[in-house]
Scaffold this motif. Structure first.
Motif, PDB file in Angstrom:
ATOM      1  N   PHE A   1     -18.455  25.719  16.313  1.00  9.14           N
ATOM      2  CA  PHE A   1     -18.055  25.094  15.055  1.00  9.14           C
ATOM      3  C   PHE A   1     -16.708  24.373  15.152  1.00  9.14           C
ATOM      4  CE2 PHE A   1     -21.125  28.311  13.769  1.00  9.14           C
ATOM      5  CZ  PHE A   1     -21.959  27.555  12.959  1.00  9.14           C
ATOM      6  N   ASP A   2     -15.922  24.710  16.182  1.00 13.44           N
ATOM      7  CA  ASP A   2     -14.623  24.054  16.348  1.00 13.44           C
ATOM      8  C   ASP A   2     -14.666  22.935  17.386  1.00 13.44           C
ATOM      9  OD1 ASP A   2     -13.415  25.746  14.484  1.00 13.44           O
ATOM     10  OD2 ASP A   2     -13.116  27.303  15.986  1.00 13.44           O
ATOM     11  N   ASN A   3     -15.865  22.631  17.850  1.00 14.44           N
ATOM     12  CA  ASN A   3     -16.024  21.579  18.863  1.00 14.44           C
ATOM     13  C   ASN A   3     -15.784  20.199  18.218  1.00 14.44           C
ATOM     14  OD1 ASN A   3     -17.071  19.698  20.744  1.00 14.44           O
ATOM     15  ND2 ASN A   3     -18.469  21.233  21.585  1.00 14.44           N
ATOM     16  N   PRO A   4     -14.860  19.412  18.739  1.00 13.15           N
ATOM     17  CA  PRO A   4     -14.593  18.071  18.168  1.00 13.15           C
ATOM     18  C   PRO A   4     -15.847  17.184  18.128  1.00 13.15           C
ATOM     19  CG  PRO A   4     -12.983  18.623  19.868  1.00 13.15           C
ATOM     20  CD  PRO A   4     -14.019  19.689  19.916  1.00 13.15           C
ATOM     21  N   GLU A   5     -16.786  17.451  19.047  1.00 12.97           N
ATOM     22  CA  GLU A   5     -18.041  16.682  19.090  1.00 12.97           C
ATOM     23  C   GLU A   5     -18.814  16.835  17.784  1.00 12.97           C
ATOM     24  OE1 GLU A   5     -21.163  14.306  20.676  1.00 12.97           O
ATOM     25  OE2 GLU A   5     -19.051  14.509  21.181  1.00 12.97           O
ATOM     26  N   LEU A   6     -18.750  18.027  17.194  1.00 13.53           N
ATOM     27  CA  LEU A   6     -19.445  18.301  15.926  1.00 13.53           C
ATOM     28  C   LEU A   6     -18.889  17.411  14.819  1.00 13.53           C
ATOM     29  CD1 LEU A   6     -21.597  20.025  14.530  1.00 13.53           C
ATOM     30  CD2 LEU A   6     -19.907  21.811  14.210  1.00 13.53           C
TER      31      LEU A   6
ATOM     32  N   LYS B   1     -17.287  14.621  15.181  1.00 10.06           N
ATOM     33  CA  LYS B   1     -17.580  13.232  15.531  1.00 10.06           C
ATOM     34  C   LYS B   1     -19.009  12.853  15.113  1.00 10.06           C
ATOM     35  CE  LYS B   1     -17.385  11.886  19.939  1.00 10.06           C
ATOM     36  NZ  LYS B   1     -16.736  11.764  21.261  1.00 10.06           N
ATOM     37  N   LEU B   2     -19.955  13.754  15.400  1.00 10.39           N
ATOM     38  CA  LEU B   2     -21.356  13.502  15.034  1.00 10.39           C
ATOM     39  C   LEU B   2     -21.520  13.423  13.517  1.00 10.39           C
ATOM     40  CD1 LEU B   2     -23.300  15.823  17.535  1.00 10.39           C
ATOM     41  CD2 LEU B   2     -23.283  13.333  17.529  1.00 10.39           C
ATOM     42  N   LEU B   3     -20.893  14.352  12.803  1.00 14.26           N
ATOM     43  CA  LEU B   3     -21.020  14.355  11.331  1.00 14.26           C
ATOM     44  C   LEU B   3     -20.441  13.072  10.733  1.00 14.26           C
ATOM     45  CD1 LEU B   3     -20.226  18.078  10.431  1.00 14.26           C
ATOM     46  CD2 LEU B   3     -22.446  16.934  10.374  1.00 14.26           C
ATOM     47  N   GLN B   4     -19.300  12.630  11.218  1.00 16.62           N
ATOM     48  CA  GLN B   4     -18.701  11.366  10.744  1.00 16.62           C
ATOM     49  C   GLN B   4     -19.695  10.216  10.925  1.00 16.62           C
ATOM     50  OE1 GLN B   4     -15.786  10.756   9.302  1.00 16.62           O
ATOM     51  NE2 GLN B   4     -14.399  12.432   9.825  1.00 16.62           N
ATOM     52  N   LYS B   5     -20.312  10.189  12.107  1.00 17.45           N
ATOM     53  CA  LYS B   5     -21.255   9.124  12.446  1.00 17.45           C
ATOM     54  C   LYS B   5     -22.481   9.150  11.532  1.00 17.45           C
ATOM     55  CE  LYS B   5     -24.414   8.100  16.279  1.00 17.45           C
ATOM     56  NZ  LYS B   5     -24.838   8.601  17.591  1.00 17.45           N
ATOM     57  N   TYR B   6     -23.013  10.355  11.264  1.00 18.50           N
ATOM     58  CA  TYR B   6     -24.245  10.473  10.467  1.00 18.50           C
ATOM     59  C   TYR B   6     -24.019  10.245   8.972  1.00 18.50           C
ATOM     60  CZ  TYR B   6     -26.094  12.552  14.769  1.00 18.50           C
ATOM     61  OH  TYR B   6     -26.472  12.768  16.064  1.00 18.50           O
ATOM     62  N   ILE B   7     -22.825  10.576   8.508  1.00 19.68           N
ATOM     63  CA  ILE B   7     -22.532  10.461   7.074  1.00 19.68           C
ATOM     64  C   ILE B   7     -22.110   9.038   6.686  1.00 19.68           C
ATOM     65  CG2 ILE B   7     -20.988  11.295   5.239  1.00 19.68           C
ATOM     66  CD1 ILE B   7     -23.290  13.237   6.257  1.00 19.68           C
TER      67      ILE B   7
END
Length: 262
Positions: free
Chosen positions: A156-161, A163-169
């Motif tokens: 849950f603290d992975n920066p990739e998470l 980054k992905l949420l920003q992209k999808y939202i």
């Protein structure tokens, strides 16, 4: 089937614990059996045939363990396999579908966003539900590629998470949606992160409470509500490691978490 038997729940991993929490809150006296099929997660990238076969495997295991009712706590398994399960087994099934209907009915902008897996968005049942309730609504569908594995690993603290949420939202905000429908039982665990990304006017909606209410309704209908008031058994089984389950369920007492091959 006896009322003292457990409610059976399965998911493609740990995400369905978000559904289990709602069921346990509404029905705190019930025994529960939860199967986390993490070995085969995510279901969303598999074929309809594979998803059906895995759903049958999980159902057989829960029946073998005495489940009185089965909750398919996985959007992908529900949309691809629940009609097959209902046809082949003489036990009540509760499925979980993206909450398109309430979002569509309540939307003021006439635009809603749906974040789901490929397997859910490409299924016939999802298409049918979407067509029924979104005739006058514009829908932005986004596949949450890569989110489930990160949640399964407890990253849950992975920066990739983030980054992905920003992209999808981003495309949803650009399209002026006012509701975000979470179409995967893993995704409620992302609500704290999503709330930071989303403008205040966009409401997040998931299916957990509706599934819990339907479970209670069917138990009452079939006279399967547990009458005894002794402490219920709350059992969780994973066919991989149990670290993420322990992390997500850390607030609960009296739970048993074990590994099991299934």
């Amino acid at each position: 089937m006896k009322a003292d038997n457990p409610i059976g729940i399965f998911d493609s991993g740990v995400g369905g614990t978000s559904i289990w929490k709602e069921i346990h809150q509404l029905l705190p006296n019930e025994h529960t059996l939860y199967l986390a099929d993490s070995k085969n997660a995510p279901y969303g990238n598999r074929s309809a045939e594979e998803i059906s076969a895995l759903s049958v495997k999980n159902t057989e295991k829960l029946l073998e363990m005495g489940a009185k009712i089965i909750v398919v706590a996985c959007n992908t398994a529900t949309t691809n396999a629940i009609s097959l399960l209902r046809k082949n087994y003489d036990i009540p099934f509760i499925g979980i579908e993206p909450a398109i209907k309430p979002a569509a009915l309540q939307s003021k902008t006439g635009k809603i966003g749906i974040l789901a897996t490929r397997g859910t968005l490409s299924s016939a049942l999802f298409s049918q539900t979407s067509d029924t309730f979104t005739k006058d609504i514009s829908v932005v569908e986004v596949i949450g590629e890569g989110l489930v594995p990160l949640i399964e690993n407890g990253d849950f603290d992975n920066p990739e998470l983030d980054k992905l949420l920003q992209k999808y939202i981003k495309p949803m905000i650009a399209a002026n949606v006012d509701y975000l429908v979470l179409g995967c039982s893993h995704y409620p665990y992302l609500i704290p992160k999503l709330s930071k990304i989303l403008p205040e006017h966009i409401k997040i909606i998931d299916s957990g409470i509706a599934v819990a209410k339907q479970t209670k309704f069917l138990l009452e209908k079939h006279d399967l509500i547990r009458k005894e008031i002794s402490t219920p058994k709350l059992q969780f089984y994973s066919n991989t490691g149990i670290g993420t389950l322990k992390y997500l369920l850390g607030e609960f007492d009296n739970i048993e978490i074990e590994t099991m091959d299934f």
